[in-house]
Design a protein around this motif. Sequence first.
Motif, PDB file in Angstrom:
ATOM      1  N   GLU A   1       0.835  -1.194   0.000  1.00 27.40           N
ATOM      2  CA  GLU A   1       0.000   0.000   0.000  1.00 27.40           C
ATOM      3  C   GLU A   1       0.873   1.250   0.000  1.00 27.40           C
ATOM      4  N   PRO A   2       0.534   2.246  -0.794  1.00 25.59           N
ATOM      5  CA  PRO A   2       1.345   3.476  -0.829  1.00 25.59           C
ATOM      6  C   PRO A   2       1.380   4.221   0.497  1.00 25.59           C
ATOM      7  N   LEU A   3       0.303   4.106   1.278  1.00 32.57           N
ATOM      8  CA  LEU A   3       0.288   4.817   2.566  1.00 32.57           C
ATOM      9  C   LEU A   3       1.291   4.233   3.556  1.00 32.57           C
ATOM     10  N   TRP A   4       1.596   2.935   3.447  1.00 32.72           N
ATOM     11  CA  TRP A   4       2.575   2.327   4.347  1.00 32.72           C
ATOM     12  C   TRP A   4       3.967   2.888   4.109  1.00 32.72           C
ATOM     13  N   MET A   5       4.207   3.407   2.925  1.00 31.90           N
ATOM     14  CA  MET A   5       5.517   3.995   2.644  1.00 31.90           C
ATOM     15  C   MET A   5       5.683   5.326   3.379  1.00 31.90           C
ATOM     16  N   LEU A   6       4.586   5.946   3.767  1.00 32.69           N
ATOM     17  CA  LEU A   6       4.650   7.208   4.505  1.00 32.69           C
ATOM     18  C   LEU A   6       4.862   7.002   6.003  1.00 32.69           C
TER      19      LEU A   6
ATOM     20  N   ALA B   1       6.611   9.550   8.670  1.00 31.11           N
ATOM     21  CA  ALA B   1       5.821  10.129   9.756  1.00 31.11           C
ATOM     22  C   ALA B   1       6.507   9.885  11.098  1.00 31.11           C
ATOM     23  N   LEU B   2       7.031   8.686  11.291  1.00 32.94           N
ATOM     24  CA  LEU B   2       7.750   8.363  12.514  1.00 32.94           C
ATOM     25  C   LEU B   2       8.994   9.230  12.659  1.00 32.94           C
ATOM     26  N   PHE B   3       9.717   9.409  11.573  1.00 33.97           N
ATOM     27  CA  PHE B   3      10.901  10.267  11.585  1.00 33.97           C
ATOM     28  C   PHE B   3      10.526  11.706  11.917  1.00 33.97           C
TER      29      PHE B   3
END
Length: 54
Positions: free
Chosen positions: A2-7, A11-13
């Motif tokens: 999923e493309p959102l998992w790449m974000l 986001a954590l960083f």
Amino acid sequence: MEPLWMLAPWALFAIAAGLKFWRITALFRRRLLGAPSQTERFRQSLERIWTSKS
């Protein structure tokens, strides 16, 4: 994948960098506001205890 998992790592960083920035600038904010630091407050409390016992 999923493309959102790449974000998620970005986001954590971003959250970790923001927290680090907040902790580093806390010293400057306290000095600008004139509030004593945590070690200064601890030293003052020890001095009060010392003077009350003597």
